[in-house]
Design a protein around this motif. Structure first.
Motif, PDB file in Angstrom:
ATOM      1  N   CYS A  11      44.735  81.010  -2.403  1.00 35.05           N
ATOM      2  CA  CYS A  11      46.186  80.931  -2.561  1.00 35.05           C
ATOM      3  C   CYS A  11      46.775  82.347  -2.563  1.00 35.05           C
ATOM      4  O   CYS A  11      46.262  83.232  -3.246  1.00 35.05           O
ATOM      5  CB  CYS A  11      46.514  80.224  -3.874  1.00 35.05           C
ATOM      6  SG  CYS A  11      48.257  80.358  -4.301  1.00 35.05           S
ATOM      7  N   CYS A  14      48.291  82.749  -6.588  1.00 28.97           N
ATOM      8  CA  CYS A  14      47.422  82.801  -7.781  1.00 28.97           C
ATOM      9  C   CYS A  14      46.014  83.283  -7.430  1.00 28.97           C
ATOM     10  O   CYS A  14      45.215  83.564  -8.328  1.00 28.97           O
ATOM     11  CB  CYS A  14      47.354  81.421  -8.469  1.00 28.97           C
ATOM     12  SG  CYS A  14      46.406  80.171  -7.574  1.00 28.97           S
ATOM     13  N   CYS A  40      45.843  74.462  -5.312  1.00 27.47           N
ATOM     14  CA  CYS A  40      45.155  75.570  -6.009  1.00 27.47           C
ATOM     15  C   CYS A  40      45.507  75.437  -7.487  1.00 27.47           C
ATOM     16  O   CYS A  40      45.830  74.368  -7.950  1.00 27.47           O
ATOM     17  CB  CYS A  40      45.613  76.900  -5.439  1.00 27.47           C
ATOM     18  SG  CYS A  40      47.406  77.101  -5.590  1.00 27.47           S
ATOM     19  N   HIS A  41      45.516  76.552  -8.264  1.00 26.97           N
ATOM     20  CA  HIS A  41      45.923  76.491  -9.668  1.00 26.97           C
ATOM     21  C   HIS A  41      47.433  76.375  -9.813  1.00 26.97           C
ATOM     22  O   HIS A  41      47.913  75.912 -10.828  1.00 26.97           O
ATOM     23  CB  HIS A  41      45.488  77.763 -10.409  1.00 26.97           C
ATOM     24  CG  HIS A  41      44.024  78.038 -10.324  1.00 26.97           C
ATOM     25  ND1 HIS A  41      43.068  77.167 -10.809  1.00 26.97           N
ATOM     26  CD2 HIS A  41      43.346  79.091  -9.810  1.00 26.97           C
ATOM     27  CE1 HIS A  41      41.866  77.685 -10.592  1.00 26.97           C
ATOM     28  NE2 HIS A  41      42.003  78.836  -9.977  1.00 26.97           N
ATOM     29  N   CYS A  42      48.186  76.838  -8.802  1.00 24.38           N
ATOM     30  CA  CYS A  42      49.633  76.985  -9.017  1.00 24.38           C
ATOM     31  C   CYS A  42      50.512  76.117  -8.129  1.00 24.38           C
ATOM     32  O   CYS A  42      51.637  75.838  -8.490  1.00 24.38           O
ATOM     33  CB  CYS A  42      50.047  78.455  -8.878  1.00 24.38           C
ATOM     34  SG  CYS A  42      50.113  79.103  -7.195  1.00 24.38           S
ATOM     35  N   CYS A  43      50.078  75.730  -6.928  1.00 30.89           N
ATOM     36  CA  CYS A  43      50.996  74.948  -6.095  1.00 30.89           C
ATOM     37  C   CYS A  43      50.227  74.138  -5.053  1.00 30.89           C
ATOM     38  O   CYS A  43      48.990  74.119  -5.059  1.00 30.89           O
ATOM     39  CB  CYS A  43      52.075  75.809  -5.454  1.00 30.89           C
ATOM     40  SG  CYS A  43      51.541  77.285  -4.633  1.00 30.89           S
TER      41      CYS A  43
HETATM   42 ZN   LIG Z   1      48.076  79.158  -6.281  1.00 28.61          ZN
END
Ligand SMILES: [Zn+2]
Length: 423
Positions: A11, A14, A40-43
């Motif tokens: 990403c 992140c 991913c972790h964020c979007c």
């Molecule tokens: Zn991310």
């Protein structure tokens, strides 16, 4: 996109790994993801017609909603940027036809899309220098010479556009080269016509790059760097992409970037030579004037990357090439790399008109416009004004090999190796 690409994708925001969100709409064929949503972790980001779209500009979020709603054809139209229904239908017709050419598909996308002189790109002076230096550096750093360095040695063409240079990395990169560009339609065309076998990734050159540290051994960007605003971040990111302590060192190439001290059409926001040099904090970089490299190419080689040009010479250059690497074997004199291993077919250079005279055929150089002559007229240094061949000689074209009778014309670039179905 092949699922192997997950090894190098991250990403841009992140830095996390991406994976296919299997609870949302997706289409796969074996190891290839056609459409779907990556998380991913964020979007979350869409994959549209096999191309991951790793930015959050408006078209990307619209396309993401369309993929989620199970409407991948609409998402493709959004990302290609068709302007109205008529253009959408023309594009759909071109993409569904098995015989459509690059030229026809570009024309279906309207006069504002590719513009310029794409038909003549493979013999223009800028392209010749770019291809020579890209293949030379790639050929030096991509083959693995130590047994312990077993991983793939992959190349990336950043801001690679329609893939005209990505194509010349296909036979050198030991895993599919990545073409990164913000313009989805161009990388879509690259995968289909110009550089089949590359892996396009749609991303923003002014943002952190969506790839893992050390994922590549060769990172290049040609004819685009002067349009990047975040130059410091961009170079830092290129250095990160080739930073792999477990592998032999790689190299960075920034080809054809304009010089702040001279005027050029489509100037961009270039830096001075010392401004460019200052961007490289972690790697030794050398700056070359492209006019000397052009002279090397026209002479048939060698391409001299051992030369060090004084500042006052670089100051007068319209375009510069920058190579950054810790490897001494790059900064030497190299024989010009040929294109025998580049995919394609031999055809008559489209700058030549054919005139039949008895059993002779006359090939005459004709520029498409005065603008072309102004911008690319230096091609007269290697393209003859006129040549005559026996009338049967051209009947062997297009072909996979150069017919012996045309060998000399291939050396003079009257016969060119072009992508299949180019025009
Ligand atoms: Zn991310």
């Amino acid at each position: 996109m092949n699922v192997e690409l997950f090894e190098v994708l991250r990403c841009p925001y992140c830095g996390g790994r991406l994976e296919l969100v299997t609870s949302l709409f997706h289409e796969r064929q074996g190891d290839d993801i056609q459409h779907g949503i990556l998380g991913c972790h964020c979007c979350i980001f869409p994959v549209v017609d096999g191309i991951p779209v790793l930015h959050l500009q408006n078209n990307a979020t619209v396309a993401r909603d369309q993929v989620q709603a199970g409407q991948p054809d609409l998402a493709l139209r959004t990302m290609v940027g068709v302007e109205d229904e008529a253009q959408a239908e023309a594009f759909d017709a071109a993409r569904r036809s098995a015989t459509s050419t690059y030229k026809e598909t570009v024309e279906a996308l309207g006069p504002n899309f590719e513009g310029g002189y794409f038909l003549y790109r493979f013999s223009d002076p800028t392209y010749l220098v770019a291809q020579a230096i890209a293949r030379t550096v790639a050929k030096t750093v991509l083959p693995s010479t130590s047994a312990g360095d077993a991983g793939p040695r992959r190349a990336i063409d950043i801001c690679g556009g329609s893939g005209h240079l990505t194509r010349s990395l296909l036979d050198l990169s030991t895993a599919a080269p990545v073409l990164a560009d913000l313009y989805f339609a161009k990388s879509w065309l690259a995968r289909r016509f110009t550089a089949p076998g590359c892996e396009p990734v749609c991303c923003d050159g002014n943002a952190p790059m969506p790839f893992a540290r050390g994922a590549f051994s060769f990172a290049m960007c040609t004819d685009a760097f002067m349009y990047i605003w975040t130059k410091r971040q961009f170079v830092g990111e290129m250095a990160r992409l080739i930073d792999n302590p477990d592998a032999e060192p790689g190299a960075i190439l920034i080809g054809h970037t304009h010089n702040e001290r001279t005027w050029t059409p489509s100037h961009g926001q270039p830096l001075s030579p010392e401004g460019y040099a200052a961007l490289f904090e972690t790697l030794p970089a050398r700056i070359f004037g492209e006019s000397q490299l052009f002279t090397d190419v026209v002479a048939g080689g060698p391409l001299d990357l051992s030369r060090r040009e004084p500042n006052d010479v670089l100051d007068r250059e319209q375009a510069l090439a920058i190579v950054a690497t810790t490897r001494a074997d790059v900064y030497t004199r190299h024989p010009l790399p040929g294109d025998a291993a580049v995919a394609g077919e031999y055809r008559l250079n489209p700058l030549y008109v054919v005139e039949r005279e008895g059993d002779r055929t006359r090939l005459r150089l004709q520029f498409p416009s005065e603008d072309y002559a102004d911008e690319y007229g230096a091609c007269r240094q290697y393209l003859p004004d006129e040549v005559a061949v026996h009338h049967t000689a051209l009947e062997m074209l297009p072909g996979d090999v150069v017919p012996p009778a045309l060998d000399d014309l291939a050396k003079r670039r009257v016969i060119l190796k072009l992508p299949r179905r180019y025009y």
